[in-house]
Design a protein around this motif. Structure first.
Motif, PDB file in Angstrom:
ATOM      1  N   ILE A   1       0.832  -1.206   0.000  1.00  0.00           N
ATOM      2  CA  ILE A   1       0.000   0.000   0.000  1.00  0.00           C
ATOM      3  C   ILE A   1       0.866   1.255   0.000  1.00  0.00           C
ATOM      4  CG2 ILE A   1      -1.762   1.271   1.289  1.00  0.00           C
ATOM      5  CD1 ILE A   1      -2.786  -1.384   2.322  1.00  0.00           C
ATOM      6  N   ALA A   2       1.938   1.253   0.803  1.00  0.00           N
ATOM      7  CA  ALA A   2       2.825   2.421   0.837  1.00  0.00           C
ATOM      8  C   ALA A   2       3.511   2.625  -0.506  1.00  0.00           C
ATOM      9  CB  ALA A   2       3.853   2.252   1.948  1.00  0.00           C
ATOM     10  N   GLU A   3       3.921   1.538  -1.153  1.00  0.00           N
ATOM     11  CA  GLU A   3       4.589   1.639  -2.443  1.00  0.00           C
ATOM     12  C   GLU A   3       3.637   2.152  -3.513  1.00  0.00           C
ATOM     13  OE1 GLU A   3       7.951   1.204  -4.989  1.00  0.00           O
ATOM     14  OE2 GLU A   3       7.736   1.174  -2.806  1.00  0.00           O
ATOM     15  N   TYR A   4       2.380   1.745  -3.447  1.00  0.00           N
ATOM     16  CA  TYR A   4       1.411   2.150  -4.470  1.00  0.00           C
ATOM     17  C   TYR A   4       1.043   3.631  -4.350  1.00  0.00           C
ATOM     18  CZ  TYR A   4      -2.690   2.026  -7.499  1.00  0.00           C
ATOM     19  OH  TYR A   4      -3.590   2.271  -8.510  1.00  0.00           O
ATOM     20  N   PHE A   5       0.856   4.097  -3.134  1.00  0.00           N
ATOM     21  CA  PHE A   5       0.377   5.466  -2.960  1.00  0.00           C
ATOM     22  C   PHE A   5       1.504   6.471  -2.702  1.00  0.00           C
ATOM     23  CE2 PHE A   5      -3.500   3.094  -2.092  1.00  0.00           C
ATOM     24  CZ  PHE A   5      -4.437   3.833  -2.809  1.00  0.00           C
TER      25      PHE A   5
ATOM     26  N   ILE B   1       1.114  -2.531  -8.488  1.00  0.00           N
ATOM     27  CA  ILE B   1       2.172  -1.519  -8.371  1.00  0.00           C
ATOM     28  C   ILE B   1       2.858  -1.306  -9.708  1.00  0.00           C
ATOM     29  CG2 ILE B   1       4.366  -0.996  -7.256  1.00  0.00           C
ATOM     30  CD1 ILE B   1       3.414  -2.524  -4.827  1.00  0.00           C
ATOM     31  N   ASN B   2       3.175  -2.400 -10.400  1.00  0.00           N
ATOM     32  CA  ASN B   2       3.886  -2.316 -11.671  1.00  0.00           C
ATOM     33  C   ASN B   2       2.961  -2.478 -12.869  1.00  0.00           C
ATOM     34  OD1 ASN B   2       6.400  -2.129 -10.290  1.00  0.00           O
ATOM     35  ND2 ASN B   2       6.397  -4.357 -10.008  1.00  0.00           N
ATOM     36  N   SER B   3       1.677  -2.233 -12.674  1.00  0.00           N
ATOM     37  CA  SER B   3       0.725  -2.371 -13.769  1.00  0.00           C
ATOM     38  C   SER B   3       0.942  -1.281 -14.819  1.00  0.00           C
ATOM     39  CB  SER B   3      -0.706  -2.286 -13.218  1.00  0.00           C
ATOM     40  OG  SER B   3      -1.645  -2.319 -14.272  1.00  0.00           O
ATOM     41  N   GLU B   4       0.672  -1.635 -16.074  1.00  0.00           N
ATOM     42  CA  GLU B   4       0.807  -0.651 -17.155  1.00  0.00           C
ATOM     43  C   GLU B   4      -0.284   0.412 -17.087  1.00  0.00           C
ATOM     44  OE1 GLU B   4       0.834  -2.751 -20.803  1.00  0.00           O
ATOM     45  OE2 GLU B   4       2.740  -3.805 -20.416  1.00  0.00           O
ATOM     46  N   ASN B   5      -1.438   0.044 -16.565  1.00  0.00           N
ATOM     47  CA  ASN B   5      -2.548   1.002 -16.447  1.00  0.00           C
ATOM     48  C   ASN B   5      -2.456   1.699 -15.098  1.00  0.00           C
ATOM     49  OD1 ASN B   5      -3.604   0.105 -18.939  1.00  0.00           O
ATOM     50  ND2 ASN B   5      -4.653  -1.592 -17.920  1.00  0.00           N
TER      51      ASN B   5
END
Length: 459
Positions: A258-262, A331-335
């Motif tokens: 969650i921290a990495e995503y936001f 996290i590493n999604s293209e979208n």
């Protein structure tokens, strides 16, 4: 002219060195021939490569010993057990009592001594019971074959081997038998076949079976005794610690994802990937739970401890780990989601993730202390409230992607889908964590965990 140039070229290709000796004369040093030099360099390369491989092997061995010193202790325990049972060969009074059957004690020690107490008990009892049952049946069948006459004797022996070996082999496919008695079934087949094809009389078979069973029991007893008394490794305790460590890894992975995503805060990769240890621990958990059922009461683990409930708890944790794995894929999604939407959901998602990981950590504390936590119900309720807040925010998304009635900007639906996916996964993670809490509560009830006493700070 050409011949002279060739001779000069041949001379220049040879390097000659002159040295003076004690009598004042000079001596020419002729270099070694090329094949001999290449062979010497090849031998040097082989020796150097061998030395490097041995050095790497020793370094790896040292790292394994430093990482888990109990492996070194287990090796010493095996050596101790083999030394004790070998005394039946070394000491003549003991050797005269059992004779060459003493080798069965040595063989039993080699094959049944395992790293944990439960595994050693499992294999020792399986070997003893399989040998006893097979020996009894083989002696009985051999007696019946002798009474049938010389013509029918080979048919009786052959039919008994075929039927009992086939039945014992089929039993190994039954899940319950395979999990706990597979080794015993294999020993039964081996022992029955060896005795059946032997040409001894019944009286001699009884003597041989008695000595063999005695030496096998001696080897197994020695393994069990040393395994329990000398630095014991309990499979039940290892299973308990494994479940506790996996809970901590789930909490770290959830916080990191969650921290990495936001925030893109650069969480270490080992913390993000901790959930993979939970996904890969199923076979280890099943093996430890199987061996733990063979162990006597020890420490905080009483007789008939609910080891099977640990498997249910591990399954609940793996379902949660699968959701975290899907969340990690975002996290590493293209979208990628628009920054405006990410900022809009930043607070509520981080709050839900923090509360969820706090629930897992509190459950880990419950497992470590083996005491019921009074905070669990409150934390689960707070997690449900955070889920409801996230649902309310997600309900606002259709308004952002539909034609506005005012001058508000429209957010394309393609940019809304990624954040909706993350919100859905967080909701599913919370549901899986609630299942973990239920499984932990059931384990605490079956194992009779005592309630934790809250310390009231002095005023």
């Amino acid at each position: 002219m050409t011949r002279k140039m060739a001779q000069q070229k041949e001379v220049t290709n040879k390097v000659e060195w002159k040295i003076k000796v004690a009598d004042g004369s000079s001596k020419d040093l002729v270099p070694e021939s090329e094949p001999a030099g290449r062979a010497w360099f090849g031998i040097q390369g082989l020796i150097t490569g061998l030395v490097l491989k041995v050095g790497k092997f020793l370094k790896k061995s040292r790292d394994i010993a430093e990482d888990d010193p109990r492996k070194v202790i287990h090796c010493l325990k095996v050596g101790m057990a083999l030394t004790v049972v070998s005394l039946f060969y070394y000491m003549r009074p003991l050797y005269e009592g059992v004779g060459r059957n003493a080798m069965w004690a040595v063989m039993t020690t080699v094959v049944v001594f395992e790293n944990s107490v439960g595994a050693t008990l499992c294999k020792s009892l399986n070997r003893a019971c399989g040998t006893l049952l097979a020996g009894s049946l083989a002696v009985g069948v051999h007696w019946i074959a002798n009474q049938s006459g010389e013509k029918l004797e080979p048919y009786v022996n052959g039919a008994s081997v075929f039927l009992l070996a086939s039945a014992a082999t089929f039993s190994r496919f039954i899940p319950t038998v395979r999990a706990r008695f597979d080794y015993g079934a294999m020993i039964f087949i081996l022992t029955f076949s060896l005795i059946s094809i032997s040409g001894y009389r019944v009286e001699k078979l009884l003597r041989m079976a008695h000595l063999r069973l005695s030496t096998i029991a001696l080897g197994g007893f020695m393994c069990i005794l040393i395994s329990i008394l000398v630095c014991p490794i309990w499979a039940g305790k290892e299973l308990h610690l494994l479940i506790t460590r996996n809970m901590d890894k789930l909490a770290y992975s959830l916080d990191g994802c969650i921290a990495e995503y936001f925030n893109n805060s650069g969480i270490p990769m080992e913390k993000l990937q901790g959930y993979k240890c939970v996904l890969n621990s199923k076979a280890t958990e099943e093996s430890m739970a199987n061996f733990a059922r063979w162990e006597p009461a020890h420490g905080h683990f009483k007789f008939k401890h609910p080891w099977r409930q640990y498997l249910n708890l591990g399954a609940s944790m793996r379902r949660c780990a699968y959701c975290i794995e899907a969340l990690n894929g975002c996290i590493n999604s293209e979208n990628q989601v628009a920054e405006s939407l990410k900022q809009h959901f930043n607070g509520v998602c981080l709050r839900l993730g923090s509360v969820s990981s706090t629930v897992i950590r509190e459950l880990a504390i419950t497992m470590k202390t083996m005491k019921k936590s009074p905070k669990i119900k409150y934390l689960v309720k707070e997690m449900k409230n955070s889920v409801q807040e996230l649902h309310n925010e997600v309900g606002y998304l259709p308004n952002l992607s539909s034609p506005p009635s005012s001058t508000e900007a429209i957010i394309p639906l393609v940019e809304v889908i990624p954040i909706a996916t993350v919100a859905s996964l967080l909701t599913e993670v919370a549901a899986r964590i609630e299942d973990i809490a239920v499984a932990t509560e059931e384990l605490a009830k079956l194992a009779k965990f005592k309630p934790a006493v809250e310390k009231i700070p002095p005023h």
